[in-house]
Design a protein around this motif. Structure first.
Motif, mmCIF file in Angstrom:
data_model
loop_
_atom_site.group_PDB
_atom_site.id
_atom_site.type_symbol
_atom_site.label_atom_id
_atom_site.label_comp_id
_atom_site.label_asym_id
_atom_site.label_seq_id
_atom_site.Cartn_x
_atom_site.Cartn_y
_atom_site.Cartn_z
ATOM 1 N N ASP A 52 0.826 -1.211 0.000
ATOM 2 C CA ASP A 52 0.000 0.000 0.000
ATOM 3 C C ASP A 52 0.859 1.259 0.000
ATOM 4 O O ASP A 52 0.530 2.233 -0.677
ATOM 5 N N GLY A 53 1.942 1.255 0.747
ATOM 6 C CA GLY A 53 2.824 2.415 0.794
ATOM 7 C C GLY A 53 3.480 2.698 -0.538
ATOM 8 O O GLY A 53 3.631 3.859 -0.935
ATOM 9 N N THR A 54 3.865 1.652 -1.240
ATOM 10 C CA THR A 54 4.456 1.825 -2.565
ATOM 11 C C THR A 54 3.459 2.468 -3.516
ATOM 12 O O THR A 54 3.814 3.344 -4.306
ATOM 13 N N GLY A 55 2.199 2.048 -3.436
ATOM 14 C CA GLY A 55 1.163 2.658 -4.271
ATOM 15 C C GLY A 55 0.957 4.123 -3.946
ATOM 16 O O GLY A 55 0.774 4.950 -4.836
ATOM 17 N N SER A 56 1.024 4.469 -2.673
ATOM 18 C CA SER A 56 0.844 5.863 -2.272
ATOM 19 C C SER A 56 2.011 6.724 -2.727
ATOM 20 O O SER A 56 1.822 7.854 -3.188
ATOM 21 N N ILE A 57 3.214 6.215 -2.615
ATOM 22 C CA ILE A 57 4.391 6.960 -3.080
ATOM 23 C C ILE A 57 4.326 7.149 -4.590
ATOM 24 O O ILE A 57 4.615 8.227 -5.113
ATOM 25 N N GLY A 58 3.905 6.109 -5.298
ATOM 26 C CA GLY A 58 3.756 6.217 -6.748
ATOM 27 C C GLY A 58 2.721 7.258 -7.140
ATOM 28 O O GLY A 58 2.921 8.018 -8.091
ATOM 29 N N ALA A 59 1.623 7.337 -6.396
ATOM 30 C CA ALA A 59 0.595 8.347 -6.691
ATOM 31 C C ALA A 59 1.116 9.752 -6.446
ATOM 32 O O ALA A 59 0.811 10.675 -7.209
ATOM 33 N N ALA A 60 1.902 9.931 -5.401
ATOM 34 C CA ALA A 60 2.468 11.253 -5.115
ATOM 35 C C ALA A 60 3.455 11.672 -6.197
ATOM 36 O O ALA A 60 3.447 12.824 -6.655
ATOM 37 N N ILE A 61 4.303 10.760 -6.608
ATOM 38 C CA ILE A 61 5.266 11.067 -7.672
ATOM 39 C C ILE A 61 4.545 11.334 -8.988
ATOM 40 O O ILE A 61 4.913 12.237 -9.740
ATOM 41 N N GLN A 62 3.496 10.567 -9.246
ATOM 42 C CA GLN A 62 2.733 10.736 -10.475
ATOM 43 C C GLN A 62 2.130 12.130 -10.556
ATOM 44 O O GLN A 62 2.160 12.767 -11.608
ATOM 45 N N GLY A 63 1.590 12.637 -9.448
ATOM 46 C CA GLY A 63 1.001 13.976 -9.459
ATOM 47 C C GLY A 63 2.015 15.044 -9.795
ATOM 48 O O GLY A 63 1.746 15.942 -10.596
ATOM 49 N N ALA A 64 3.176 14.957 -9.192
ATOM 50 C CA ALA A 64 4.228 15.941 -9.466
ATOM 51 C C ALA A 64 4.735 15.816 -10.900
ATOM 52 O O ALA A 64 4.987 16.828 -11.572
ATOM 53 N N LEU A 65 4.864 14.610 -11.385
ATOM 54 C CA LEU A 65 5.348 14.395 -12.751
ATOM 55 C C LEU A 65 4.351 14.913 -13.781
ATOM 56 O O LEU A 65 4.741 15.550 -14.765
ATOM 57 N N ILE A 66 3.073 14.663 -13.556
ATOM 58 C CA ILE A 66 2.051 15.159 -14.485
ATOM 59 C C ILE A 66 2.036 16.684 -14.492
ATOM 60 O O ILE A 66 1.906 17.310 -15.545
ATOM 61 N N ALA A 67 2.175 17.300 -13.320
ATOM 62 C CA ALA A 67 2.208 18.761 -13.255
ATOM 63 C C ALA A 67 3.390 19.309 -14.043
ATOM 64 O O ALA A 67 3.255 20.289 -14.796
ATOM 65 N N TYR A 68 4.548 18.689 -13.900
ATOM 66 C CA TYR A 68 5.743 19.140 -14.621
ATOM 67 C C TYR A 68 5.568 18.982 -16.129
ATOM 68 O O TYR A 68 5.820 19.918 -16.898
ATOM 69 N N VAL A 69 5.137 17.806 -16.560
ATOM 70 C CA VAL A 69 5.015 17.545 -18.001
ATOM 71 C C VAL A 69 3.948 18.439 -18.625
ATOM 72 O O VAL A 69 4.145 19.003 -19.709
ATOM 73 N N SER A 70 2.799 18.589 -17.960
ATOM 74 C CA SER A 70 1.724 19.405 -18.539
ATOM 75 C C SER A 70 2.100 20.884 -18.599
ATOM 76 O O SER A 70 1.706 21.587 -19.527
ATOM 77 N N THR A 71 2.864 21.361 -17.637
ATOM 78 C CA THR A 71 3.277 22.763 -17.636
ATOM 79 C C THR A 71 4.310 23.032 -18.718
ATOM 80 O O THR A 71 4.217 24.024 -19.448
ATOM 81 N N ASP A 72 5.292 22.154 -18.842
ATOM 82 C CA ASP A 72 6.382 22.396 -19.795
ATOM 83 C C ASP A 72 6.068 21.963 -21.220
ATOM 84 O O ASP A 72 6.557 22.560 -22.171
ATOM 85 N N TYR A 73 5.250 20.903 -21.388
ATOM 86 C CA TYR A 73 5.040 20.341 -22.714
ATOM 87 C C TYR A 73 3.589 20.309 -23.168
ATOM 88 O O TYR A 73 3.300 19.906 -24.283
ATOM 89 N N GLY A 74 2.643 20.662 -22.306
ATOM 90 C CA GLY A 74 1.227 20.671 -22.672
ATOM 91 C C GLY A 74 0.540 19.365 -22.297
ATOM 92 O O GLY A 74 1.173 18.338 -22.066
ATOM 93 N N TRP A 75 -0.791 19.426 -22.231
ATOM 94 C CA TRP A 75 -1.573 18.271 -21.792
ATOM 95 C C TRP A 75 -1.495 17.103 -22.761
ATOM 96 O O TRP A 75 -1.629 15.941 -22.370
ATOM 97 N N THR A 76 -1.286 17.363 -24.020
ATOM 98 C CA THR A 76 -1.189 16.263 -24.985
ATOM 99 C C THR A 76 0.014 15.374 -24.658
ATOM 100 O O THR A 76 -0.059 14.161 -24.807
ATOM 101 N N SER A 77 1.077 15.973 -24.180
ATOM 102 C CA SER A 77 2.272 15.193 -23.836
ATOM 103 C C SER A 77 2.069 14.311 -22.626
ATOM 104 O O SER A 77 2.796 13.324 -22.439
ATOM 105 N N VAL A 78 1.106 14.615 -21.796
ATOM 106 C CA VAL A 78 0.833 13.776 -20.629
ATOM 107 C C VAL A 78 0.337 12.407 -21.061
ATOM 108 O O VAL A 78 0.674 11.387 -20.463
ATOM 109 N N PHE A 79 -0.419 12.346 -22.141
ATOM 110 C CA PHE A 79 -1.026 11.103 -22.580
ATOM 111 C C PHE A 79 -0.219 10.373 -23.655
ATOM 112 O O PHE A 79 -0.484 9.216 -23.935
ATOM 113 N N TYR A 80 0.728 11.047 -24.292
ATOM 114 C CA TYR A 80 1.481 10.405 -25.367
ATOM 115 C C TYR A 80 2.962 10.466 -25.108
ATOM 116 O O TYR A 80 3.554 11.350 -24.769
#
Length: 112
Positions: A84-112
């Motif tokens: 469960d802890g590994t899943g929670s850490i992964g979710a936290a990292i995922q949120g920060a990574l999505i924020a970084y990618v969407s800000t620098d490269y746009g929302w299309t880059s989040v999905f592709y």
């Protein structure tokens, strides 16, 4: 489970989740405010396929791993907590990574 194979269930849900995400992207591009029911239905479909492997791993797999502990409840709790802890850490990292990618490269880059 009926198939006696949790890996195939998780794998098929992940593959169907990918298909559901493509369907979601295809149909939600033109959905307006008057079609919120369709949007909610598509979101529930994606959520079901994405959440199914997570629920399977955190419950059934951790219980199976815990049964190899020879009845030691502390060890079983530790195994479940690590999963469960590994899943929670992964979710936290995922949120920060999505924020970084969407800000620098746009929302299309989040999905592709």
């Amino acid at each position: 489970d009926r198939l006696k194979s949790k890996a195939w269930v998780a794998f098929s849900c992940l593959v169907l989740g990918i298909v559901a995400l493509f369907i979601f992207e295809l149909y939600t591009a033109n959905i307006g405010n008057d079609q919120l029911a369709e949007y909610a239905g598509l979101m529930m479909m994606v959520g079901a396929f994405v959440n199914a492997p997570y629920a399977l791993i955190t419950t059934a797999v951790s219980a199976d791993l815990g049964t190899t502990t020879k009845g030691d409840s502390d060890l079983m709790a530790t195994v479940t907590g690590i999963i469960d802890g590994t899943g929670s850490i992964g979710a936290a990292i995922q949120g920060a990574l999505i924020a970084y990618v969407s800000t620098d490269y746009g929302w299309t880059s989040v999905f592709y």
